[in-house]
Design an enzyme around this catalytic site. Structure first.
Site, PDB file in Angstrom:
ATOM      1  NE  ARG A 131     -44.964  -5.469 -20.006  1.00  0.00           N
ATOM      2  CZ  ARG A 131     -44.805  -6.796 -19.925  1.00  0.00           C
ATOM      3  NH1 ARG A 131     -44.742  -7.370 -18.722  1.00  0.00           N
ATOM      4  NH2 ARG A 131     -44.723  -7.524 -21.012  1.00  0.00           N
ATOM      5  CE  LYS A 153     -37.555  14.738 -21.824  1.00  0.00           C
ATOM      6  NZ  LYS A 153     -37.424  16.024 -22.566  1.00  0.00           N
ATOM      7  CD  GLU A 175     -30.586  22.303 -18.656  1.00  0.00           C
ATOM      8  OE1 GLU A 175     -31.706  22.853 -18.723  1.00  0.00           O
ATOM      9  OE2 GLU A 175     -30.130  21.568 -19.556  1.00  0.00           O
ATOM     10  CE  LYS A 197     -37.127  18.690 -15.830  1.00  0.00           C
ATOM     11  NZ  LYS A 197     -35.888  17.965 -16.169  1.00  0.00           N
ATOM     12  CD  GLU A 205     -40.468  16.902 -24.429  1.00  0.00           C
ATOM     13  OE1 GLU A 205     -39.632  17.454 -23.695  1.00  0.00           O
ATOM     14  OE2 GLU A 205     -40.166  16.067 -25.291  1.00  0.00           O
ATOM     15  NE  ARG A 246     -40.862  17.052 -19.193  1.00  0.00           N
ATOM     16  CZ  ARG A 246     -40.749  16.041 -18.341  1.00  0.00           C
ATOM     17  NH1 ARG A 246     -41.836  15.409 -17.931  1.00  0.00           N
ATOM     18  NH2 ARG A 246     -39.572  15.669 -17.888  1.00  0.00           N
ATOM     19  CG  ASN A 290     -37.049  20.148 -25.225  1.00  0.00           C
ATOM     20  OD1 ASN A 290     -36.356  19.493 -24.453  1.00  0.00           O
ATOM     21  ND2 ASN A 290     -38.193  19.692 -25.708  1.00  0.00           N
ATOM     22  CG  HIS A 334     -31.996  21.311 -24.086  1.00  0.00           C
ATOM     23  ND1 HIS A 334     -32.086  22.526 -23.437  1.00  0.00           N
ATOM     24  CD2 HIS A 334     -31.627  20.415 -23.135  1.00  0.00           C
ATOM     25  CE1 HIS A 334     -31.810  22.355 -22.150  1.00  0.00           C
ATOM     26  NE2 HIS A 334     -31.511  21.096 -21.944  1.00  0.00           N
ATOM     27  CG  HIS A 364     -29.606  17.380 -27.078  1.00  0.00           C
ATOM     28  ND1 HIS A 364     -30.929  17.018 -26.946  1.00  0.00           N
ATOM     29  CD2 HIS A 364     -29.144  17.535 -25.816  1.00  0.00           C
ATOM     30  CE1 HIS A 364     -31.252  16.953 -25.665  1.00  0.00           C
ATOM     31  NE2 HIS A 364     -30.183  17.272 -24.960  1.00  0.00           N
ATOM     32  CG  HIS A 421     -26.489  18.887 -20.980  1.00  0.00           C
ATOM     33  ND1 HIS A 421     -27.103  18.512 -22.163  1.00  0.00           N
ATOM     34  CD2 HIS A 421     -27.439  19.529 -20.247  1.00  0.00           C
ATOM     35  CE1 HIS A 421     -28.370  18.918 -22.141  1.00  0.00           C
ATOM     36  NE2 HIS A 421     -28.588  19.535 -20.996  1.00  0.00           N
TER      37      HIS A 421
END
Length: 368
Positions: free
Chosen positions: A120, A142, A184, A227, A237, A241, A245, A248, A252, A264
């Site tokens: 965990r 993330k 990015e 960032k 998010e 946040r 994206n 993206h 994606h 990417h």
């Protein structure tokens, strides 16, 4: 530039992003005093680098074990995570042990996810070796893996204990991979820090390709700072946040359509142009901002269009994107430069119209 820069992040815990050269001496302090065993996760392509990190850790008194994973997106599968869990279990890793990831964005995504899920949550440190990893994946906590249905649909928020951004690791990075990673940085310039855009425009492309150039380092540091500021205010998010994206959602979808043969950054470059065209239609964004984006991407050799005949497939993929909310598709758009907002789209007709601005008959296939 040889000095060290420290950028603090306070998201799921406070930790530093350290930028400089020859940073391995910083690793023990990031791992902390309780760690005995360290799993070094690295891709096949960085076997020698992973071995160096492993030996450095052994020399520092740790019991270091190395795990080699597939290159690029092939690493981000549950079978690879399961293999890492198996090694952790067989090596009796406890909650006071740690993982160190060495590589690009996919390595920190996968390694961070393994760290988040083992017992965990255990400590991990990211050592990104690509521009994309440095400015994006390694910072923010993330983590995730892909499924047959889409990218990053399984994951967890789990912050690293620190990030070591060693500029020396870019010396052997292929030029096209360096430039695709900079997509990015372009994104952060448009959503938050226009000085990044000025640096792209002022700097000769050959200087941008030089890992030792002060301009490239400033771009990387400014992008990390953007960032860090955004994720520090919204770790999970649930609000601001989401602006990260930008580009993206379509990006994606393109990656999945191309079976991850596009880099990417190349896919996000096209996604940003699409989001800009959507911004013009939905938010009356000045078209000059779109022209500026196209010019910077062109300077970096990044694509600005994609196959027109793939729209139905892309739309279907975007509907399943994790950013969607029920039947509403969500896109980050700009009201003006450095003023991003989230646009809920109930009617796909505006998306189709925006796509006509980037759809081309037969684009040059980009393996960037």
């Amino acid at each position: 530039m040889t000095e060290t820069t420290r950028i603090q992040v306070n998201a799921g815990g406070e930790y530093p992003v350290i930028v400089g050269s020859g940073l391995m001496g910083e690793l023990p302090a990031l791992l902390g005093g309780r760690v005995n065993k360290v799993l070094v996760v690295h891709p096949r392509a960085l076997r020698s680098t992973g071995e160096v990190v492993q030996e450095d850790l052994k020399a520092a008194g740790y019991e270091a074990i190395s795990v080699e994973i597939p290159d690029a997106e092939e690493a981000k599968h549950v079978q690879v995570a399961a293999f890492c869990w198996q090694v952790l279990g067989q090596s009796d890793f406890t909650r006071s042990d740690a993982i160190v990831t060495v590589g690009g964005g996919t390595v920190s995504d996968l390694g961070g996810f393994v760290a988040a899920t083992w017992l965990r949550g255990i400590t991990y440190v990211n050592i990104p070796t690509t521009v994309l990893g440095m400015v994006d994946a390694a910072v923010g906590g993330k983590t995730g893996i892909n499924t047959a249905e889409g990218k990053n649909l399984v994951g967890a928020f789990h912050s690293p204990a620190g990030v070591l951004v060693d500029m020396d690791s870019l010396a052997t990075l292929p030029r096209n991979e360096l430039f695709t990673g900079l997509a990015e940085a372009v994104k952060c310039g448009f959503i938050a820090d226009p000085r990044i855009l000025e640096l792209f425009e002022e700097t000769d492309v050959e200087v941008l390709a030089d890992p030792t150039s002060p301009a490239l380092r400033e771009i990387i540091e400014r992008t990390i700072a953007v960032k860090a500021e955004v994720v520090s205010g919204d770790f999970t998010e649930s609000g601001r946040r989401e602006i990260l994206n930008f580009g993206h959602t379509l990006g994606h979808a393109i990656e999945r359509t191309e079976r991850y043969q596009w880099r990417h950054g190349a896919a996000v470059a096209v996604g940003m142009v699409f989001a800009m065209e959507l911004s013009v239609m939905a938010k009356n964004l000045d078209p000059a901002v779109v022209d500026r984006l196209r010019a910077i991407l062109g300077k970096l050799g990044l694509p600005t269009g994609y196959r027109g005949d793939k729209w139905p497939q892309l739309l279907d993929t975007m509907r399943r994107d994790k950013k969607s909310r029920g039947s509403l598709m969500r896109f980050v758009v700009l009201e003006e430069l450095a003023r991003p907002v989230v646009l809920d789209v109930p009617d796909t007709s505006i998306l189709f119209t925006a796509y006509q601005e980037i759809g081309v008959d037969s684009p040059k296939i980009s393996l960037l």
